[in-house]
Design a protein around this motif. Sequence first.
Motif, PDB file in Angstrom:
ATOM      1  N   VAL A 471     -34.823   2.504  30.586  1.00  0.00           N
ATOM      2  CA  VAL A 471     -33.929   3.702  30.902  1.00  0.00           C
ATOM      3  C   VAL A 471     -34.134   3.454  32.716  1.00  0.00           C
ATOM      4  CG1 VAL A 471     -34.370   6.127  31.268  1.00  0.00           C
ATOM      5  CG2 VAL A 471     -34.956   5.170  29.085  1.00  0.00           C
ATOM      6  N   ALA A 472     -32.843   3.558  33.128  1.00  0.00           N
ATOM      7  CA  ALA A 472     -32.861   3.491  34.619  1.00  0.00           C
ATOM      8  C   ALA A 472     -32.309   4.770  35.457  1.00  0.00           C
ATOM      9  CB  ALA A 472     -31.727   2.189  34.979  1.00  0.00           C
ATOM     10  N   ALA A 473     -32.909   5.224  36.354  1.00  0.00           N
ATOM     11  CA  ALA A 473     -32.518   6.581  36.979  1.00  0.00           C
ATOM     12  C   ALA A 473     -32.661   6.508  38.388  1.00  0.00           C
ATOM     13  CB  ALA A 473     -33.546   7.610  36.371  1.00  0.00           C
ATOM     14  N   ASN A 474     -31.849   7.522  39.168  1.00  0.00           N
ATOM     15  CA  ASN A 474     -32.295   7.476  40.582  1.00  0.00           C
ATOM     16  C   ASN A 474     -33.441   8.073  40.897  1.00  0.00           C
ATOM     17  OD1 ASN A 474     -30.839   9.875  39.460  1.00  0.00           O
ATOM     18  ND2 ASN A 474     -30.744  10.925  41.459  1.00  0.00           N
ATOM     19  N   PHE A 548     -36.818   2.633  38.233  1.00  0.00           N
ATOM     20  CA  PHE A 548     -35.940   3.132  39.286  1.00  0.00           C
ATOM     21  C   PHE A 548     -35.287   2.250  40.382  1.00  0.00           C
ATOM     22  CE2 PHE A 548     -39.411   6.270  38.023  1.00  0.00           C
ATOM     23  CZ  PHE A 548     -38.692   7.334  37.834  1.00  0.00           C
ATOM     24  N   PRO A 549     -34.170   1.606  39.979  1.00  0.00           N
ATOM     25  CA  PRO A 549     -33.690   0.743  40.443  1.00  0.00           C
ATOM     26  C   PRO A 549     -33.585   0.597  42.088  1.00  0.00           C
ATOM     27  CG  PRO A 549     -32.149   1.245  38.984  1.00  0.00           C
ATOM     28  CD  PRO A 549     -33.213   2.327  39.219  1.00  0.00           C
ATOM     29  N   GLU A 550     -33.686   1.755  42.793  1.00  0.00           N
ATOM     30  CA  GLU A 550     -33.595   1.914  44.145  1.00  0.00           C
ATOM     31  C   GLU A 550     -34.897   1.197  44.880  1.00  0.00           C
ATOM     32  OE1 GLU A 550     -31.609   6.006  45.530  1.00  0.00           O
ATOM     33  OE2 GLU A 550     -32.726   6.398  43.551  1.00  0.00           O
ATOM     34  N   GLN A 558     -29.521  10.955  49.389  1.00  0.00           N
ATOM     35  CA  GLN A 558     -28.288  10.021  48.854  1.00  0.00           C
ATOM     36  C   GLN A 558     -29.093   8.802  48.169  1.00  0.00           C
ATOM     37  OE1 GLN A 558     -25.206  11.173  49.519  1.00  0.00           O
ATOM     38  NE2 GLN A 558     -26.526  13.044  50.439  1.00  0.00           N
ATOM     39  N   LEU A 559     -28.075   8.258  47.166  1.00  0.00           N
ATOM     40  CA  LEU A 559     -28.460   7.392  46.291  1.00  0.00           C
ATOM     41  C   LEU A 559     -28.530   6.013  47.022  1.00  0.00           C
ATOM     42  CD1 LEU A 559     -28.930   6.388  43.268  1.00  0.00           C
ATOM     43  CD2 LEU A 559     -26.541   6.163  43.316  1.00  0.00           C
ATOM     44  N   GLN A 560     -29.631   5.477  47.067  1.00  0.00           N
ATOM     45  CA  GLN A 560     -29.799   4.039  48.016  1.00  0.00           C
ATOM     46  C   GLN A 560     -29.268   2.906  47.124  1.00  0.00           C
ATOM     47  OE1 GLN A 560     -31.174   4.865  51.071  1.00  0.00           O
ATOM     48  NE2 GLN A 560     -30.920   6.769  50.167  1.00  0.00           N
ATOM     49  N   PRO A 561     -29.042   1.742  47.847  1.00  0.00           N
ATOM     50  CA  PRO A 561     -28.548   0.439  47.094  1.00  0.00           C
ATOM     51  C   PRO A 561     -29.465   0.131  46.163  1.00  0.00           C
ATOM     52  CG  PRO A 561     -28.389   0.276  49.408  1.00  0.00           C
ATOM     53  CD  PRO A 561     -29.084   1.526  49.294  1.00  0.00           C
ATOM     54  N   PHE A 562     -29.083  -0.489  44.902  1.00  0.00           N
ATOM     55  CA  PHE A 562     -30.063  -0.979  43.946  1.00  0.00           C
ATOM     56  C   PHE A 562     -30.623  -2.515  44.096  1.00  0.00           C
ATOM     57  CE2 PHE A 562     -28.663   2.001  39.954  1.00  0.00           C
ATOM     58  CZ  PHE A 562     -28.823   3.070  41.024  1.00  0.00           C
ATOM     59  N   SER A 581     -29.114  10.304  35.577  1.00  0.00           N
ATOM     60  CA  SER A 581     -28.608  10.656  36.675  1.00  0.00           C
ATOM     61  C   SER A 581     -29.660  12.017  36.852  1.00  0.00           C
ATOM     62  CB  SER A 581     -26.974  11.325  37.160  1.00  0.00           C
ATOM     63  OG  SER A 581     -26.304  10.033  36.837  1.00  0.00           O
ATOM     64  N   LEU A 582     -30.462  12.199  37.752  1.00  0.00           N
ATOM     65  CA  LEU A 582     -31.390  13.168  38.264  1.00  0.00           C
ATOM     66  C   LEU A 582     -30.736  14.109  39.278  1.00  0.00           C
ATOM     67  CD1 LEU A 582     -34.808  11.336  38.047  1.00  0.00           C
ATOM     68  CD2 LEU A 582     -33.566  12.711  36.302  1.00  0.00           C
ATOM     69  N   ARG A 583     -30.216  15.300  39.166  1.00  0.00           N
ATOM     70  CA  ARG A 583     -29.624  16.077  39.865  1.00  0.00           C
ATOM     71  C   ARG A 583     -30.343  17.255  40.297  1.00  0.00           C
ATOM     72  NH1 ARG A 583     -23.588  16.079  37.807  1.00  0.00           N
ATOM     73  NH2 ARG A 583     -23.711  18.534  38.280  1.00  0.00           N
ATOM     74  N   LYS A 584     -30.156  17.926  41.738  1.00  0.00           N
ATOM     75  CA  LYS A 584     -30.497  19.106  42.107  1.00  0.00           C
ATOM     76  C   LYS A 584     -32.073  18.951  42.322  1.00  0.00           C
ATOM     77  CE  LYS A 584     -26.850  21.875  40.439  1.00  0.00           C
ATOM     78  NZ  LYS A 584     -26.426  23.335  39.739  1.00  0.00           N
ATOM     79  N   LEU A 585     -32.603  17.740  42.260  1.00  0.00           N
ATOM     80  CA  LEU A 585     -34.170  17.682  42.656  1.00  0.00           C
ATOM     81  C   LEU A 585     -34.212  17.579  44.169  1.00  0.00           C
ATOM     82  CD1 LEU A 585     -35.350  15.350  39.753  1.00  0.00           C
ATOM     83  CD2 LEU A 585     -36.295  17.486  40.432  1.00  0.00           C
ATOM     84  N   TRP A 586     -33.146  17.148  44.931  1.00  0.00           N
ATOM     85  CA  TRP A 586     -33.397  17.058  46.477  1.00  0.00           C
ATOM     86  C   TRP A 586     -33.804  18.297  46.804  1.00  0.00           C
ATOM     87  CZ3 TRP A 586     -35.013  13.976  49.864  1.00  0.00           C
ATOM     88  CH2 TRP A 586     -34.717  13.919  51.212  1.00  0.00           C
TER      89      TRP A 586
END
Length: 651
Positions: A471-474, A548-550, A558-562, A581-586
């Motif tokens: 399971v890979a997520a931002n 978390f590949p970042e 913002q999504l960082q390079p993996f 994709s984890l949204r609206k957590l920032w």
Amino acid sequence: MTHATPSTEASQFDLLRQRRFAPFFWTQFLGAANDNLFKFAFTVLVTYQLQVAWLPASLAGLAIGALFILPFVLLSATSGQLADKFDKARVMRAVKNLEIAIMALAAWGFLLDDAGLKVSVLLGCVFLMGLHSTLFGPVKFAYLPQHLDEHELTGGNGMVEMGTFVAILLGNVAGGLLIGLPEIGASAVAVACLAVAVAGRLAVQRVPDTPATDPGLRININPFTETWANLKLAHGNRVVFRSLLGISWMWFFGAVFLSQFPSFAKDVLHGDERVASLLLVVFSIGIGVGSLLCEVLSRRHVEIGLVPLGAIGMSVFSIDLYLATRGLPPIDAGMSHTLGSFLAQPAHWRLMLDLALLALSAGLYSVPMYALIQLRSPASHRARIIAANNILNALFMIASSLLAGLLLSSGASIPQVFLATGLANVLVAGYIFLLVPEYLLRFVAFVMTHVVYRVRLRGDTHLPVQGAAIVAANHVSYVDAVLLMAISPRPIRFLMDHRIFAVPVLGWLFRLAKAIPVAPQKDDPVAYERAFEQARAVLAEGDLLGIFPEGGITRDGQLQPFKGGIMKIVASHPAPVVPVSLRKLWGSTFSRIEGGQAMARPFRRGIFSRVEVLVAEPIAPEHLSPEGLRQVIQQGLDVPLPRRRPQTGMA
């Protein structure tokens, strides 16, 4: 929680319109009702109407209960083997044929004139009905996983649990009313028991074929060696084995209260028989409501985070039940409450509320445990493991009777027995949850997603219910892993930046979850390689690995390079990768904010902060690349979701 397919939108009550569940439900319902109709009518008969020298009225209830439980101890192991070896629908039909024969014998017994022979025949029927329940039990719980999906198991078990307690209640009420009919009571019970058995046989005829899970099994007729073998098999999965013990403890806990209701109503509450019946009604309704609530609160997944919540309620309300009895209004000597005068006292409503919430908590506690055992037991041995659990349940119930009797004989009052049971529940439940941290972890995740965040989930059907996967997520916040725990039907072992383990509380939580700390290769090459070895071991065992590949929490939202670590794992242990994709957590409580640190202003977006989780289709390992994975997760961050009316908790 939003689901991708229409089938997952249906309520647990919709199962009652489907052939894969409805005939089975009514078969179980009618069997439980008949058990209790017969037993309660017989108990009333030998207590109030028919006296034999060799069975004093004071021992009648104990003898009937012991005879009913005896087959569970002796023959559960054999019944579990039969359920695994043969088609479960065929086994159910055979059991229902047996029930008709037993009830025909019981009908003859009720109509006999010779008191001694009548009691002897009916005692034999009690044992045979215990045998009937022993044979049906493993089939009942092993049937559901073969016909219900993972997202339906909690609701299906809740329906069965609710139906069972309603059937017990109706059976007891019907048995008491029918046997009390002047002159025709015994005949009425005989006809009713036989009619219900026939109705059960008609219902089971429509149960769909359910193929054997181990048709080549050779039956071991030695119940002791077979039980031991099944307990050893269950012990191989620590979560399953501890759950078996947890369920048996629930039966211990419940048996203390159910067995003391008549004496509690008479000696403590100074109520008549109707008051004792009211307590049983309140308890049964509480169990039923708690069982049905499990699906609502778990959002149609096996949510074992409800188990600690149930355990807390069981202790809190059993202790308050004791406290409530200390403030009961006085009553004149020799007087007793009728149902009307009992309900007229406000102090009695607190007591009934405690009892209802205690039972509701027991429903929250037991249903997810049953569903978990069904989900994680090997299919080929599922019925045998449940049969072993039935033996443990019987032994725990016997132990509860002995210990409660010992406390009462040593001078303790019934409310003090309830208090001791509630305090013991704190110790036992705490011990189980420390042995199996997954319960506590899921509880924390459950609270997090129902108090701090309001989570909207899409695509959860893409999360695999079995087999190895990544399971890979931002990475947006310090609780991303907790959110992923909450949405996953299975435990996830996370590969995480070693620095997060230094965060107070969260570090302890992630160590409890057996998260794998990873340091940059240039800083600690030994720890780096060790982390990847542990990650590969997770996949080799067929479990879920979270990444978390970042490589760290975003500092600007913002999504960082993996990084390429995920490719290193997949190269040696190919497994599908599930992008999340984890949204609206920032900007939420546990994320960083521009120019600040995480948790600098707790609840800065209020409670029930809205966040979204979007799960994409798994990527086959041969098609995986860091850039491609990043693109899929970015698309999930950018795609607008349809608007829905806001809901509290998981929406």
